[in-house]
Design a protein around this motif. Structure first.
Motif, mmCIF file in Angstrom:
data_model
loop_
_atom_site.group_PDB
_atom_site.id
_atom_site.type_symbol
_atom_site.label_atom_id
_atom_site.label_comp_id
_atom_site.label_asym_id
_atom_site.label_seq_id
_atom_site.Cartn_x
_atom_site.Cartn_y
_atom_site.Cartn_z
ATOM 1 N N MET A 1 -65.673 -10.908 7.924
ATOM 2 C CA MET A 1 -65.357 -9.730 8.532
ATOM 3 C C MET A 1 -66.137 -9.732 9.975
ATOM 4 S SD MET A 1 -66.797 -6.753 6.506
ATOM 5 C CE MET A 1 -68.571 -6.742 6.070
ATOM 6 N N GLY A 2 -67.276 -10.321 10.154
ATOM 7 C CA GLY A 2 -67.984 -10.161 11.237
ATOM 8 C C GLY A 2 -67.583 -11.114 12.340
ATOM 9 N N MET A 3 -66.717 -12.055 12.182
ATOM 10 C CA MET A 3 -66.034 -13.192 13.356
ATOM 11 C C MET A 3 -65.554 -12.343 14.580
ATOM 12 S SD MET A 3 -67.133 -16.219 12.315
ATOM 13 C CE MET A 3 -68.270 -16.090 10.921
ATOM 14 N N LYS A 4 -66.110 -13.024 15.633
ATOM 15 C CA LYS A 4 -65.738 -12.331 17.096
ATOM 16 C C LYS A 4 -64.808 -13.359 17.483
ATOM 17 C CE LYS A 4 -67.719 -8.341 16.532
ATOM 18 N NZ LYS A 4 -68.504 -8.626 15.209
ATOM 19 N N PRO A 5 -63.620 -13.151 18.325
ATOM 20 C CA PRO A 5 -63.135 -11.506 18.410
ATOM 21 C C PRO A 5 -62.243 -10.993 17.212
ATOM 22 C CG PRO A 5 -61.592 -12.959 19.573
ATOM 23 C CD PRO A 5 -62.912 -13.925 18.917
ATOM 24 N N ASP A 6 -61.949 -12.027 16.245
ATOM 25 C CA ASP A 6 -61.070 -11.378 15.241
ATOM 26 C C ASP A 6 -61.809 -11.865 13.700
ATOM 27 O OD1 ASP A 6 -58.959 -10.266 16.738
ATOM 28 O OD2 ASP A 6 -58.445 -12.453 17.238
ATOM 29 N N PRO A 7 -61.760 -11.002 12.858
ATOM 30 C CA PRO A 7 -62.193 -11.291 11.593
ATOM 31 C C PRO A 7 -61.526 -12.687 11.089
ATOM 32 C CG PRO A 7 -61.637 -9.006 11.534
ATOM 33 C CD PRO A 7 -61.276 -9.562 12.861
ATOM 34 N N VAL A 8 -61.999 -13.264 10.067
ATOM 35 C CA VAL A 8 -61.587 -14.570 9.339
ATOM 36 C C VAL A 8 -61.470 -14.463 8.035
ATOM 37 C CG1 VAL A 8 -61.473 -17.139 9.148
ATOM 38 C CG2 VAL A 8 -61.996 -15.962 11.426
ATOM 39 N N PHE A 9 -60.459 -14.384 7.369
ATOM 40 C CA PHE A 9 -60.631 -14.374 5.763
ATOM 41 C C PHE A 9 -59.883 -15.459 5.290
ATOM 42 C CE2 PHE A 9 -60.180 -9.963 7.377
ATOM 43 C CZ PHE A 9 -61.594 -9.453 6.968
ATOM 44 N N LEU A 10 -60.262 -15.877 3.954
ATOM 45 C CA LEU A 10 -59.853 -17.008 3.127
ATOM 46 C C LEU A 10 -58.449 -16.797 2.929
ATOM 47 C CD1 LEU A 10 -63.072 -17.153 0.754
ATOM 48 C CD2 LEU A 10 -62.493 -18.768 2.704
ATOM 49 N N LYS A 11 -57.797 -18.256 2.728
ATOM 50 C CA LYS A 11 -56.362 -18.227 2.579
ATOM 51 C C LYS A 11 -56.209 -19.181 1.438
ATOM 52 C CE LYS A 11 -55.384 -21.159 6.528
ATOM 53 N NZ LYS A 11 -57.051 -21.107 7.106
ATOM 54 N N PRO A 12 -55.141 -19.655 0.768
ATOM 55 C CA PRO A 12 -54.869 -20.776 -0.085
ATOM 56 C C PRO A 12 -55.128 -22.100 0.712
ATOM 57 C CG PRO A 12 -53.241 -19.040 -0.410
ATOM 58 C CD PRO A 12 -53.968 -18.637 0.571
ATOM 59 N N GLY A 13 -55.838 -23.082 0.040
ATOM 60 C CA GLY A 13 -56.178 -24.495 0.540
ATOM 61 C C GLY A 13 -57.174 -24.380 1.424
ATOM 62 N N ASP A 14 -58.241 -23.249 1.668
ATOM 63 C CA ASP A 14 -59.270 -23.396 2.206
ATOM 64 C C ASP A 14 -60.342 -23.953 1.203
ATOM 65 O OD1 ASP A 14 -58.503 -22.633 4.467
ATOM 66 O OD2 ASP A 14 -59.441 -20.348 4.236
ATOM 67 N N ILE A 15 -61.464 -24.654 1.938
ATOM 68 C CA ILE A 15 -62.352 -25.180 0.912
ATOM 69 C C ILE A 15 -63.888 -24.728 1.472
ATOM 70 C CG2 ILE A 15 -63.918 -27.173 0.365
ATOM 71 C CD1 ILE A 15 -60.893 -27.513 -0.563
ATOM 72 N N VAL A 16 -64.564 -24.129 0.418
ATOM 73 C CA VAL A 16 -65.828 -23.235 0.881
ATOM 74 C C VAL A 16 -67.021 -24.260 0.140
ATOM 75 C CG1 VAL A 16 -67.229 -21.439 0.707
ATOM 76 C CG2 VAL A 16 -64.789 -21.009 0.894
ATOM 77 N N ALA A 17 -68.053 -24.480 0.885
ATOM 78 C CA ALA A 17 -69.164 -25.175 0.531
ATOM 79 C C ALA A 17 -70.130 -24.342 0.933
ATOM 80 C CB ALA A 17 -69.245 -26.599 1.091
ATOM 81 N N LEU A 18 -71.230 -24.251 0.041
ATOM 82 C CA LEU A 18 -72.504 -23.486 0.307
ATOM 83 C C LEU A 18 -73.626 -24.093 -0.482
ATOM 84 C CD1 LEU A 18 -72.310 -20.313 -1.763
ATOM 85 C CD2 LEU A 18 -70.452 -21.674 -1.650
ATOM 86 N N GLY A 19 -74.819 -23.723 -0.124
ATOM 87 C CA GLY A 19 -75.937 -24.177 -0.884
ATOM 88 C C GLY A 19 -77.412 -23.574 -0.514
ATOM 89 N N ILE A 20 -78.324 -23.771 -1.103
ATOM 90 C CA ILE A 20 -79.751 -23.169 -0.706
ATOM 91 C C ILE A 20 -80.745 -24.318 -1.118
ATOM 92 C CG2 ILE A 20 -81.409 -21.306 -1.375
ATOM 93 C CD1 ILE A 20 -79.092 -19.727 -2.267
ATOM 94 N N THR A 21 -81.868 -24.149 -0.201
ATOM 95 C CA THR A 21 -82.844 -25.366 -0.587
ATOM 96 C C THR A 21 -83.237 -25.252 -1.767
ATOM 97 O OG1 THR A 21 -83.363 -25.071 1.837
ATOM 98 C CG2 THR A 21 -84.996 -25.932 0.418
ATOM 99 N N LYS A 22 -83.480 -26.449 -2.497
ATOM 100 C CA LYS A 22 -83.972 -26.531 -3.774
ATOM 101 C C LYS A 22 -83.146 -26.080 -4.857
ATOM 102 C CE LYS A 22 -89.030 -25.622 -2.505
ATOM 103 N NZ LYS A 22 -90.047 -24.870 -2.796
ATOM 104 N N LEU A 23 -82.056 -25.451 -4.609
ATOM 105 C CA LEU A 23 -81.251 -24.897 -5.803
ATOM 106 C C LEU A 23 -79.901 -25.572 -5.840
ATOM 107 C CD1 LEU A 23 -81.985 -21.112 -5.184
ATOM 108 C CD2 LEU A 23 -83.231 -22.772 -6.438
#
Length: 291
Positions: A249-271
């Motif tokens: 929602m903070g993307m400029k100039p327009d917000p970006v939201f998730l849609k079917p088919g998207d792939i999200v990857a995330l992580g944290i050091t050590k975890l």
């Protein structure tokens, strides 16, 4: 230790990750990674096990939420200054508390289901705190002694439900599958200082979030102490501690939201890291039994 639960949804078994990255089966030692198993006494017993004698789990089984029997899924909002700025919301003077529904809990690599008629589903990589001891009116100086361990959380959020539909944030935060947790619970002694962990998140291979827990407005110790004034925290409860900047929602100039088919990857050091496919809602898409 890195503790985990593996197997089909609703039939997970307890395990741990050994030094070589292999899953070792703990089902001969305990029924599940229950709140009792992650108490100080339970963790002490697990630490005395000879890991080399535990059976190796072959293949790459599904991973579930790393703790069973979670009673509360507490969340802290606007805990990074730059995220508050991108959300056009004032910096909080005290921690902002909301609750994610227990039925939002999801394995770290399970699909995330877009709710029916949802249009503004967003991502948030966050550090999760897993409580190991009953905590009520805990002094900040002692607060980290109540932590069993830490984990990665994706605080998936539907922004229209959260911010444009009136009432509290909860209905935009607690939809089924909106709480991926894991891949494992890393015990507090292995993590060390929780205020020096790198966080990251990508959507379709594009880096969206990069941050570090040292930039939190309220530290983990402050959060635990504060929340324990308003509700008793019990072993197995999870507190997810807020997200750095870079949400859709903070993307400029327009917000970006998730849609079917998207792939999200995330992580944290050590975890560790999570990977989720985004799918559209259908009648059989959110079987929430088991976690």
């Amino acid at each position: 230790m890195k503790l985990l639960r593996y197997g089909p949804k609703g039939r997970e078994k307890p395990g741990l990750l050994d030094a070589e990255g292999r899953i070792r089966d703990l089902s001969g030692q305990l029924v599940d990674l229950s709140p009792e198993a992650i108490s100080p006494e339970g963790l002490a017993a697990l630490s005395r096990l000879d890991v080399g004698r535990l059976p190796v789990v072959e293949g790459k089984p599904r991973l579930g939420v790393p703790v069973a029997g979670i009673g509360k899924f507490v969340a802290i909002g606007l805990n990074y200054a730059e995220h508050a700025e991108e959300a056009n919301l004032p910096f909080p003077k005290e921690p902002v508390i909301f609750l994610k529904a227990i039925t939002s809990l999801n394995g770290p690599d399970d699909t995330v289901v877009l709710p029916l008629e949802a249009a503004k589903v967003d991502w948030e990589v966050e550090l999760g705190i897993v409580i190991g001891r009953r905590a009520s009116y805990v002094p900040e100086r002692d607060a980290l002694n109540y932590v069993a361990g830490y984990c990665v959380v994706n605080d998936v959020s539907e922004r229209e439900y959260q911010l444009e539909r009136g009432g509290t944030w909860d209905k935009g935060k607690g939809c089924d599958t909106f709480g991926p947790v894991g891949p494992w619970l890393v015990t507090a002694d292995e993590v060390g200082n929780p205020q020096d962990l790198d966080l990251w998140l990508e959507v379709n291979g594009r880096r969206m979030q990069t941050g570090n827990t040292r930039t939190m407005i309220f530290s983990c110790a402050t959060i635990i102490s504060y929340v324990s004034r308003y509700m008793t925290l019990m072993p197995g409860d999870i507190i997810t501690t807020g997200t750095p900047p870079g949400v859709g929602m903070g993307m400029k100039p327009d917000p970006v939201f998730l849609k079917p088919g998207d792939i999200v990857a995330l992580g944290i050091t050590k975890l560790g890291a999570q990977h989720q496919s985004i799918v559209a809602w259908h009648a059989e898409s959110t079987d929430i039994s088991g976690d």
